[in-house]
Design an enzyme around this catalytic site. Structure first.
Site, PDB file in Angstrom:
ATOM      1  N   LYS A  70      45.282  33.557  52.309  1.00  0.00           N
ATOM      2  CA  LYS A  70      45.390  32.342  51.548  1.00  0.00           C
ATOM      3  C   LYS A  70      46.557  31.358  52.429  1.00  0.00           C
ATOM      4  CE  LYS A  70      44.313  33.824  46.900  1.00  0.00           C
ATOM      5  NZ  LYS A  70      44.874  33.854  45.459  1.00  0.00           N
ATOM      6  N   LYS A 100      34.020  38.041  48.876  1.00  0.00           N
ATOM      7  CA  LYS A 100      33.879  38.300  47.309  1.00  0.00           C
ATOM      8  C   LYS A 100      33.380  37.160  46.167  1.00  0.00           C
ATOM      9  CE  LYS A 100      38.600  38.025  46.331  1.00  0.00           C
ATOM     10  NZ  LYS A 100      39.831  38.598  45.767  1.00  0.00           N
ATOM     11  N   LYS A 155      36.832  33.082  41.815  1.00  0.00           N
ATOM     12  CA  LYS A 155      36.929  31.940  40.542  1.00  0.00           C
ATOM     13  C   LYS A 155      36.755  30.678  41.354  1.00  0.00           C
ATOM     14  CE  LYS A 155      39.706  34.685  37.801  1.00  0.00           C
ATOM     15  NZ  LYS A 155      41.186  34.965  37.372  1.00  0.00           N
TER      16      LYS A 155
HETATM   17  P1  AMP Z   1      42.021  37.771  39.499  1.00  0.00           P
HETATM   18  O1  AMP Z   1      40.644  36.991  39.444  1.00  0.00           O
HETATM   19  O2  AMP Z   1      42.407  37.546  41.188  1.00  0.00           O
HETATM   20  O3  AMP Z   1      42.888  37.478  38.729  1.00  0.00           O
HETATM   21  O4  AMP Z   1      41.656  39.353  39.411  1.00  0.00           O
HETATM   22  C1  AMP Z   1      41.296  39.923  38.126  1.00  0.00           C
HETATM   23  C2  AMP Z   1      40.649  41.477  38.352  1.00  0.00           C
HETATM   24  O5  AMP Z   1      39.449  41.094  38.781  1.00  0.00           O
HETATM   25  C3  AMP Z   1      41.415  41.963  39.492  1.00  0.00           C
HETATM   26  O6  AMP Z   1      41.632  43.518  38.955  1.00  0.00           O
HETATM   27  C4  AMP Z   1      40.548  42.182  40.574  1.00  0.00           C
HETATM   28  O7  AMP Z   1      40.625  43.276  41.420  1.00  0.00           O
HETATM   29  C5  AMP Z   1      39.145  41.945  40.018  1.00  0.00           C
HETATM   30  N1  AMP Z   1      38.348  41.176  40.842  1.00  0.00           N
HETATM   31  C6  AMP Z   1      38.394  39.886  41.468  1.00  0.00           C
HETATM   32  N2  AMP Z   1      37.118  39.286  41.823  1.00  0.00           N
HETATM   33  C7  AMP Z   1      36.495  40.533  42.225  1.00  0.00           C
HETATM   34  C8  AMP Z   1      35.219  40.645  42.648  1.00  0.00           C
HETATM   35  N3  AMP Z   1      34.590  39.880  43.376  1.00  0.00           N
HETATM   36  N4  AMP Z   1      34.677  42.060  42.599  1.00  0.00           N
HETATM   37  C9  AMP Z   1      35.284  42.911  41.883  1.00  0.00           C
HETATM   38  N5  AMP Z   1      36.449  42.879  41.346  1.00  0.00           N
HETATM   39  C10 AMP Z   1      36.912  41.675  41.253  1.00  0.00           C
END
Ligand code: AMP
Ligand code: TRP
Length: 328
Positions: free
Chosen positions: A111, A194, A197
């Site tokens: 980032k 990956k 969002k």
């Molecule tokens: P975040 O969106 O970064 O707040 O992530 C929330 C949860 O979703 C965390 O446990 C991440 O590890 C999981 N996560 C986010 N993106 C992915 C993805 N592409 N595949 C699997 N898990 C994800």
């Protein structure tokens, strides 16, 4: 009883990677363990946010979590900024982490190196110390996360061990848990990165609130490869393997199990789309009900914060005493 803690940031839109990597298990585990789930709004502040948007996104995320199946009676669901202990323990964690280990965090490196001249906050650097505080405040045993967060949970382990050896046993040493399929859901258009969002309406990201027609189209257009063989092989066949992870994740099987019986990409895509739609339809219906009554969600979050404080308060007091801060 086993204690489970996990968190999700209120930024952008919740997607299928979030659901399969983390949220689906949160809903399952709330009945098996003493579970706390946190909307980590303070973590969202590492990049500048629009205040009204942040408030709305935080509330919407809480509603989505309930729609996914979190029951505020069975688990503790709360907003991070409602429990002041998080920021206070974060300082102790910043002083326990070394500059070198924070510099090695992959997410920070990614980032902070993105656009030349882009604003990089100090919080983006110290963020894993706040995340360690989130986890350690609740005597957490297990942290269900997707693969991308494994390194941060490792750091929380290291910090707990270091603090314990310096100041005497204070923290429970936590462990990350990953799902059998869907730990790393990739972008449908670019299976080397990956699913995330960040980009709105991205064709490679399936959002939890996407219309069934949109889901069908996105999966139909997913990148595969020139061979016509269905097998799980992340190196050689990243696109197809991603579809198998999604199909497996949506139907409670490993990707290898999900591959059985397919010889062509067409039927694989059609069944993957159907499984995802079946998974998301009831979530979308519950979300629509919850979105109509924001005051009720606010009430549930306040209740969750009160429950969380009862655990966090004594743990923080223990840590402050251990490190030598003078009692008031
Ligand atoms: P975040 O969106 O970064 O707040 O992530 C929330 C949860 O979703 C965390 O446990 C991440 O590890 C999981 N996560 C986010 N993106 C992915 C993805 N592409 N595949 C699997 N898990 C994800
Ligand atoms: N850093 C996590 C993410 O980006 C979210 C998070 C914050 C978290 N605190 C946590 C996850 C504590 C698990 C436990 O996904």
């Amino acid at each position: 009883m086993t204690r489970v803690f996990s968190g999700i940031k209120p930024t952008g839109n919740v997607h299928l990677g979030n659901l399969l990597g983390a949220l689906a298990r949160w809903a399952d585990e709330q009945h098996l363990a003493d579970s706390l789930y946190c909307v980590v709004d303070l973590h969202a502040l590492t990049v500048p946010q629009d205040p009204a948007e942040l408030r709305a996104t935080t509330l919407r995320l809480a509603q989505l979590l309930i729609a996914v199946g979190l029951d505020p009676e069975a688990c503790t669901l709360f907003a991070q900024s409602h429990v002041a202990e998080h920021t206070e323990l974060a300082w102790l964690m910043e002083c326990t982490a070394s500059f070198g280990e924070l510099s090695r965090m992959t997410q920070f490196k990614d980032k902070s190196s993105r656009g030349a001249g882009e604003f990089v906050s100090g919080g983006l650097f110290t963020y894993p110390a706040l995340m360690a505080a989130d986890i350690l405040l609740y005597d957490t045993d297990l942290v269900p996360v997707g693969d991308d967060q494994r390194q941060h949970v490792e750091l929380a382990r290291d910090l707990a061990e270091r603090f314990n050896s310096r100041y005497g046993t204070t923290f429970v040493v936590p462990q990350a848990t990953l799902p059998i399929a869907g730990a790393r859901v990739m972008d449908l258009q670019d299976p080397s990165s990956k699913m995330s969002k960040s980009e709105d309406a991205a064709p490679g990201t399936i959002l939890l609130l996407d219309d069934p027609k949109v889901i069908e189209r996105k999966i139909k257009r997913a990148v595969t490869d020139a061979e016509a063989e269905v097998r799980y092989d992340v190196e050689a066949k990243p696109g197809v393997s991603n579809l198998l992870s999604i199909l497996g994740g949506a139907t409670g099987r490993t990707p290898q199990e999900a591959a059985a019986g397919y010889t062509q990409y067409g039927p694989l895509k059609a069944d993957t789309a159907a499984a995802v739609i079946e998974l998301l339809t009831p979530i979308q219906a519950r979300y629509a009900e919850l979105a109509a009554d924001p005051a009720e969600t606010a009430r549930l979050l306040a209740l969750g914060a009160t429950k969380a404080e009862q655990i966090a308060g004594p743990v923080l007091a223990r840590a402050k005493e251990a490190i030598g801060l003078l009692p008031r």
